[in-house]
Design a protein around this motif. Structure first.
Motif, PDB file in Angstrom:
ATOM      1  N   ILE A  52       0.833  -1.207   0.000  1.00 18.16           N
ATOM      2  CA  ILE A  52       0.000   0.000   0.000  1.00 18.16           C
ATOM      3  C   ILE A  52       0.865   1.254   0.000  1.00 18.16           C
ATOM      4  CG2 ILE A  52      -1.636   1.329   1.397  1.00 18.16           C
ATOM      5  CD1 ILE A  52      -2.887  -1.394   2.173  1.00 18.16           C
ATOM      6  N   VAL A  53       1.908   1.267   0.830  1.00 20.32           N
ATOM      7  CA  VAL A  53       2.801   2.426   0.879  1.00 20.32           C
ATOM      8  C   VAL A  53       3.529   2.594  -0.451  1.00 20.32           C
ATOM      9  CG1 VAL A  53       4.847   3.381   2.010  1.00 20.32           C
ATOM     10  CG2 VAL A  53       3.036   2.384   3.374  1.00 20.32           C
ATOM     11  N   THR A  54       3.917   1.484  -1.083  1.00 22.50           N
ATOM     12  CA  THR A  54       4.585   1.555  -2.381  1.00 22.50           C
ATOM     13  C   THR A  54       3.670   2.156  -3.438  1.00 22.50           C
ATOM     14  OG1 THR A  54       5.905  -0.391  -1.859  1.00 22.50           O
ATOM     15  CG2 THR A  54       5.763   0.215  -4.169  1.00 22.50           C
ATOM     16  N   ILE A  55       2.434   1.726  -3.464  1.00 15.09           N
ATOM     17  CA  ILE A  55       1.481   2.235  -4.455  1.00 15.09           C
ATOM     18  C   ILE A  55       1.214   3.719  -4.233  1.00 15.09           C
ATOM     19  CG2 ILE A  55      -0.922   2.080  -5.230  1.00 15.09           C
ATOM     20  CD1 ILE A  55      -0.688  -0.963  -4.691  1.00 15.09           C
ATOM     21  N   LEU A  56       0.983   4.102  -2.987  1.00 18.16           N
ATOM     22  CA  LEU A  56       0.702   5.517  -2.709  1.00 18.16           C
ATOM     23  C   LEU A  56       1.915   6.404  -2.996  1.00 18.16           C
ATOM     24  CD1 LEU A  56      -1.368   5.241   0.597  1.00 18.16           C
ATOM     25  CD2 LEU A  56      -2.203   5.753  -1.707  1.00 18.16           C
ATOM     26  N   THR A  57       3.095   5.937  -2.637  1.00 15.45           N
ATOM     27  CA  THR A  57       4.308   6.721  -2.905  1.00 15.45           C
ATOM     28  C   THR A  57       4.550   6.852  -4.401  1.00 15.45           C
ATOM     29  OG1 THR A  57       5.240   5.874  -0.849  1.00 15.45           O
ATOM     30  CG2 THR A  57       6.761   6.909  -2.390  1.00 15.45           C
ATOM     31  N   CYS A  58       4.361   5.771  -5.121  1.00 19.38           N
ATOM     32  CA  CYS A  58       4.553   5.813  -6.574  1.00 19.38           C
ATOM     33  C   CYS A  58       3.529   6.760  -7.219  1.00 19.38           C
ATOM     34  CB  CYS A  58       4.430   4.411  -7.153  1.00 19.38           C
ATOM     35  SG  CYS A  58       4.955   4.291  -8.849  1.00 19.38           S
ATOM     36  N   PHE A  59       2.300   6.712  -6.744  1.00 18.13           N
ATOM     37  CA  PHE A  59       1.271   7.610  -7.269  1.00 18.13           C
ATOM     38  C   PHE A  59       1.653   9.067  -7.015  1.00 18.13           C
ATOM     39  CE2 PHE A  59      -2.660  10.031  -6.531  1.00 18.13           C
ATOM     40  CZ  PHE A  59      -3.224   9.915  -7.798  1.00 18.13           C
ATOM     41  N   ILE A  60       2.108   9.368  -5.813  1.00 19.27           N
ATOM     42  CA  ILE A  60       2.495  10.746  -5.487  1.00 19.27           C
ATOM     43  C   ILE A  60       3.676  11.195  -6.348  1.00 19.27           C
ATOM     44  CG2 ILE A  60       3.492  12.190  -3.661  1.00 19.27           C
ATOM     45  CD1 ILE A  60       1.752  10.550  -1.673  1.00 19.27           C
ATOM     46  N   LEU A  61       4.661  10.316  -6.530  1.00 11.29           N
ATOM     47  CA  LEU A  61       5.814  10.678  -7.351  1.00 11.29           C
ATOM     48  C   LEU A  61       5.434  10.872  -8.822  1.00 11.29           C
ATOM     49  CD1 LEU A  61       8.585   8.360  -5.854  1.00 11.29           C
ATOM     50  CD2 LEU A  61       8.351  10.835  -5.574  1.00 11.29           C
ATOM     51  N   LEU A  62       4.539  10.051  -9.336  1.00 15.60           N
ATOM     52  CA  LEU A  62       4.125  10.196 -10.735  1.00 15.60           C
ATOM     53  C   LEU A  62       3.266  11.440 -10.940  1.00 15.60           C
ATOM     54  CD1 LEU A  62       3.379   6.488 -11.693  1.00 15.60           C
ATOM     55  CD2 LEU A  62       5.291   7.916 -12.463  1.00 15.60           C
ATOM     56  N   VAL A  63       2.432  11.773  -9.959  1.00 21.51           N
ATOM     57  CA  VAL A  63       1.625  12.993 -10.058  1.00 21.51           C
ATOM     58  C   VAL A  63       2.532  14.224 -10.008  1.00 21.51           C
ATOM     59  CG1 VAL A  63      -0.077  14.386  -8.792  1.00 21.51           C
ATOM     60  CG2 VAL A  63      -0.513  11.973  -9.193  1.00 21.51           C
ATOM     61  N   ALA A  64       3.644  14.114  -9.288  1.00 24.85           N
ATOM     62  CA  ALA A  64       4.579  15.234  -9.173  1.00 24.85           C
ATOM     63  C   ALA A  64       5.511  15.316 -10.389  1.00 24.85           C
ATOM     64  CB  ALA A  64       5.391  15.106  -7.892  1.00 24.85           C
ATOM     65  N   LYS A  65       5.177  14.584 -11.459  1.00 19.58           N
ATOM     66  CA  LYS A  65       5.929  14.602 -12.725  1.00 19.58           C
ATOM     67  C   LYS A  65       7.347  14.051 -12.579  1.00 19.58           C
ATOM     68  CE  LYS A  65       2.686  16.834 -14.988  1.00 19.58           C
ATOM     69  NZ  LYS A  65       1.825  16.203 -15.904  1.00 19.58           N
ATOM     70  N   PHE A  66       7.502  13.118 -11.680  1.00 20.69           N
ATOM     71  CA  PHE A  66       8.777  12.424 -11.530  1.00 20.69           C
ATOM     72  C   PHE A  66       8.877  11.404 -12.664  1.00 20.69           C
ATOM     73  CE2 PHE A  66      11.948  12.632  -8.325  1.00 20.69           C
ATOM     74  CZ  PHE A  66      12.615  11.419  -8.296  1.00 20.69           C
ATOM     75  N   PRO A  67      10.034  11.232 -13.298  1.00 15.66           N
ATOM     76  CA  PRO A  67      10.142  10.261 -14.396  1.00 15.66           C
ATOM     77  C   PRO A  67       9.831   8.843 -13.911  1.00 15.66           C
ATOM     78  CG  PRO A  67      12.101  11.626 -14.301  1.00 15.66           C
ATOM     79  CD  PRO A  67      11.277  11.957 -13.097  1.00 15.66           C
ATOM     80  N   PRO A  68       9.027   8.094 -14.670  1.00 18.30           N
ATOM     81  CA  PRO A  68       8.635   6.744 -14.223  1.00 18.30           C
ATOM     82  C   PRO A  68       9.820   5.805 -13.995  1.00 18.30           C
ATOM     83  CG  PRO A  68       7.254   7.441 -16.032  1.00 18.30           C
ATOM     84  CD  PRO A  68       8.318   8.475 -15.887  1.00 18.30           C
ATOM     85  N   LEU A  69      10.901   6.009 -14.744  1.00 21.87           N
ATOM     86  CA  LEU A  69      12.072   5.157 -14.575  1.00 21.87           C
ATOM     87  C   LEU A  69      12.662   5.298 -13.171  1.00 21.87           C
ATOM     88  CD1 LEU A  69      14.082   3.241 -15.968  1.00 21.87           C
ATOM     89  CD2 LEU A  69      15.393   5.262 -16.618  1.00 21.87           C
ATOM     90  N   PHE A  70      12.522   6.477 -12.577  1.00 20.68           N
ATOM     91  CA  PHE A  70      13.038   6.709 -11.231  1.00 20.68           C
ATOM     92  C   PHE A  70      11.937   6.656 -10.172  1.00 20.68           C
ATOM     93  CE2 PHE A  70      15.940   9.163 -14.019  1.00 20.68           C
ATOM     94  CZ  PHE A  70      17.048   8.340 -13.872  1.00 20.68           C
ATOM     95  N   ALA A  71      10.687   6.803 -10.577  1.00 18.72           N
ATOM     96  CA  ALA A  71       9.583   6.825  -9.609  1.00 18.72           C
ATOM     97  C   ALA A  71       9.374   5.457  -8.962  1.00 18.72           C
ATOM     98  CB  ALA A  71       8.301   7.296 -10.276  1.00 18.72           C
ATOM     99  N   PHE A  72       9.411   4.410  -9.771  1.00 19.85           N
ATOM    100  CA  PHE A  72       9.139   3.078  -9.221  1.00 19.85           C
ATOM    101  C   PHE A  72      10.240   2.604  -8.263  1.00 19.85           C
ATOM    102  CE2 PHE A  72       6.494   3.034 -13.077  1.00 19.85           C
ATOM    103  CZ  PHE A  72       5.262   2.819 -12.481  1.00 19.85           C
ATOM    104  N   PRO A  73      11.527   2.685  -8.643  1.00 21.65           N
ATOM    105  CA  PRO A  73      12.552   2.284  -7.651  1.00 21.65           C
ATOM    106  C   PRO A  73      12.575   3.185  -6.417  1.00 21.65           C
ATOM    107  CG  PRO A  73      13.494   2.356  -9.851  1.00 21.65           C
ATOM    108  CD  PRO A  73      12.123   2.929  -9.944  1.00 21.65           C
ATOM    109  N   SER A  74      12.316   4.476  -6.619  1.00 30.55           N
ATOM    110  CA  SER A  74      12.281   5.387  -5.467  1.00 30.55           C
ATOM    111  C   SER A  74      11.130   5.034  -4.540  1.00 30.55           C
ATOM    112  CB  SER A  74      12.135   6.831  -5.942  1.00 30.55           C
ATOM    113  OG  SER A  74      13.231   7.193  -6.735  1.00 30.55           O
ATOM    114  N   ALA A  75       9.982   4.702  -5.122  1.00 29.01           N
ATOM    115  CA  ALA A  75       8.832   4.316  -4.305  1.00 29.01           C
ATOM    116  C   ALA A  75       9.122   3.039  -3.525  1.00 29.01           C
ATOM    117  CB  ALA A  75       7.604   4.133  -5.186  1.00 29.01           C
ATOM    118  N   LEU A  76       9.808   2.085  -4.154  1.00 33.28           N
ATOM    119  CA  LEU A  76      10.165   0.851  -3.449  1.00 33.28           C
ATOM    120  C   LEU A  76      11.100   1.131  -2.274  1.00 33.28           C
ATOM    121  CD1 LEU A  76      10.692  -1.595  -6.444  1.00 33.28           C
ATOM    122  CD2 LEU A  76       8.900  -1.697  -4.727  1.00 33.28           C
ATOM    123  N   LEU A  77      12.103   1.965  -2.510  1.00 31.48           N
ATOM    124  CA  LEU A  77      13.045   2.278  -1.431  1.00 31.48           C
ATOM    125  C   LEU A  77      12.385   3.061  -0.303  1.00 31.48           C
ATOM    126  CD1 LEU A  77      16.246   3.192  -3.484  1.00 31.48           C
ATOM    127  CD2 LEU A  77      15.848   1.164  -2.076  1.00 31.48           C
TER     128      LEU A  77
END
Length: 97
Positions: A52-77
């Motif tokens: 749940i935290v991974t999904i919410l963090t990834c959603f927030i990073l993608l909404v903030a126009k973070f590049p998807p290549l870096f959003a998913f690993p950043s959300a995992l970490l």
């Protein structure tokens, strides 16, 4: 190769055999089911919390126009760090009681 015809059959009565009196089975030791079930429940709760935290963090990073290549690993970490922080907070809270 010729067979050994002069071979005498061995008589086992002359040898001193010691029988092993250890049991062939072991008594079943019942597990503490409630403790095992609680550990499994905590494991799956932590896994669900991580997801749940991974999904919410990834959603927030993608909404903030973070590049998807870096959003998913950043959300995992980030979610791994949050999960570890929550685990240590629970251990600290449990130790105070």
């Amino acid at each position: 190769m010729p067979a050994n015809l002069n071979r005498q059959p061995e008589n086992h009565e002359y040898y001193d055999f010691q029988e092993d009196y250890t049991p062939k089975y072991q008594e079943f030791q019942d597990f503490d089911d409630s403790r095992t079930k609680l550990r499994e429940l905590i494991f799956f709760a932590r896994l669900a919390f991580f997801c749940i935290v991974t999904i919410l963090t990834c959603f927030i990073l993608l909404v903030a126009k973070f590049p998807p290549l870096f959003a998913f690993p950043s959300a995992l970490l980030i979610s791994w760090g949050v999960t570890a922080a929550v685990k240590s907070a629970f251990k600290h809270f449990k130790a105070k009681q």
